[in-house]
Design a protein around this motif. Sequence first.
Motif, short mmCIF file in Angstrom:
data_model
loop_
_atom_site.label_atom_id
_atom_site.label_comp_id
_atom_site.label_asym_id
_atom_site.label_seq_id
_atom_site.Cartn_x
_atom_site.Cartn_y
_atom_site.Cartn_z
N ARG A 151 4.60 -5.16 -7.97
CA ARG A 151 3.58 -4.28 -7.40
C ARG A 151 3.10 -3.26 -8.42
O ARG A 151 1.92 -2.92 -8.46
CB ARG A 151 4.15 -3.60 -6.15
CG ARG A 151 4.36 -4.59 -5.01
CD ARG A 151 5.26 -4.06 -3.91
NE ARG A 151 5.47 -5.10 -2.90
CZ ARG A 151 6.30 -4.98 -1.88
NH1 ARG A 151 7.02 -3.87 -1.72
NH2 ARG A 151 6.42 -5.98 -1.01
N GLY A 152 4.01 -2.80 -9.27
CA GLY A 152 3.61 -1.90 -10.35
C GLY A 152 2.68 -2.58 -11.34
O GLY A 152 1.74 -1.97 -11.85
N VAL A 162 2.74 3.01 -1.84
CA VAL A 162 3.12 3.12 -3.25
C VAL A 162 4.33 4.03 -3.44
O VAL A 162 5.23 3.74 -4.24
CB VAL A 162 1.92 3.63 -4.08
CG1 VAL A 162 2.33 3.87 -5.53
CG2 VAL A 162 0.76 2.64 -4.01
N TYR A 202 0.65 -5.11 -10.60
CA TYR A 202 -0.65 -5.21 -9.93
C TYR A 202 -1.44 -3.93 -10.12
O TYR A 202 -2.63 -3.95 -10.42
CB TYR A 202 -0.45 -5.43 -8.42
CG TYR A 202 0.05 -6.78 -7.99
CD1 TYR A 202 -0.30 -7.95 -8.65
CD2 TYR A 202 0.85 -6.89 -6.85
CE1 TYR A 202 0.15 -9.18 -8.20
CE2 TYR A 202 1.30 -8.12 -6.39
CZ TYR A 202 0.95 -9.26 -7.07
OH TYR A 202 1.39 -10.48 -6.63
N ARG A 203 -0.76 -2.81 -9.89
CA ARG A 203 -1.45 -1.52 -9.92
C ARG A 203 -1.90 -1.14 -11.34
O ARG A 203 -2.97 -0.55 -11.52
CB ARG A 203 -0.52 -0.43 -9.36
CG ARG A 203 -1.22 0.88 -9.06
CD ARG A 203 -0.24 1.87 -8.51
NE ARG A 203 -0.90 3.09 -8.06
CZ ARG A 203 -0.31 4.28 -8.03
NH1 ARG A 203 0.94 4.40 -8.42
NH2 ARG A 203 -0.95 5.34 -7.60
N THR A 255 -6.86 -3.56 -7.56
CA THR A 255 -7.11 -4.34 -8.77
C THR A 255 -8.04 -5.50 -8.47
O THR A 255 -7.76 -6.30 -7.56
CB THR A 255 -5.79 -4.87 -9.35
OG1 THR A 255 -4.95 -3.75 -9.68
CG2 THR A 255 -6.03 -5.70 -10.60
N VAL A 295 -3.81 -2.75 -4.01
CA VAL A 295 -3.70 -1.56 -4.87
C VAL A 295 -4.94 -1.36 -5.72
O VAL A 295 -4.93 -0.62 -6.70
CB VAL A 295 -2.43 -1.63 -5.75
CG1 VAL A 295 -1.19 -1.44 -4.90
CG2 VAL A 295 -2.36 -2.93 -6.53
N GLU A 309 7.59 2.69 -5.46
CA GLU A 309 7.84 3.33 -6.75
C GLU A 309 9.26 3.89 -6.83
O GLU A 309 9.88 3.87 -7.89
CB GLU A 309 6.82 4.43 -7.01
CG GLU A 309 5.48 3.91 -7.54
CD GLU A 309 4.62 5.03 -8.07
OE1 GLU A 309 4.74 6.17 -7.59
OE2 GLU A 309 3.78 4.74 -8.95
N ALA A 368 0.81 -1.21 0.00
CA ALA A 368 0.00 0.00 0.00
C ALA A 368 0.85 1.27 0.00
O ALA A 368 0.38 2.33 -0.42
CB ALA A 368 -0.93 0.00 1.22
#
Length: 262
Positions: free
Chosen positions: A191-192, A107, A194-195, A220, A218, A111, A105
Amino acid sequence: MLISSHLFAHHARIRSATVDTTSDTPKYVYVHTPARYIWTPEYDPRGQGRIVRSAAPAFRAIDRRRAAEPIALAANSRFVRDRIARSWGREAVVIPPPVDVRAIADVATWERQLSDDDRRVLDALPEVFVLGASRFATYKRLDLVIDTAERIGLPAVIAGRGPDEAALRDRAVNARTPVSVIASPSDALLRGLYRAASVLLFPAIEDFGIVPVEAQVVGTPVVTGPVGGQLETYDPGVTGVTATGRSPRELAEATSTALDLP
């Protein structure tokens, strides 16, 4: 003894050089699953060969006897709890495995951890795509992600690593819709993905299913088949959709519904 077991770790015993201390050592076992290839070979290709099938009854007898030793068992899902009851005749308390939802969570933090190559991968993704993420293994059924994407006419992204990578790349090359295979993504890149994904399609029959939990963090939505522990990790009609079966047609119908979730 505190034991984490998905095959036969629960058979462990402690022995000294002179004394068998087994009967005096309390044993507590966290069960990811009784060994699938001897108890539920329909879910595990390793159990479908002739040699394994012929040896399975003897292994099941040994396994059931040794599973009677622990003082208590915990299962990672209700799905596995029920398998324990059928396989071993034991009760188990359900303790879901930990998922680092806070890190996913956050982000802004992950990132910043994206490499230049990771950013190029994310920047090249289509605006709408179906994501399949798991180990590249036959029972994960990532081929169904590609089949389903073809059926609804959307690009697909397959992320993970494992022995089926070459087969998945061959399937991707011959697909009727664009398919990207991303091998061994970093945690930040996964994770990117997923988002960025429009939906996570998870066809596997899973004991618990951490990947669908991670995708939901995230925002999805997830689509899964109708059997498995992953059904316990999302709210149908809100954060995911349960397909009526695992055929490409049934998965495509559920994916189309998930794409319309708010």
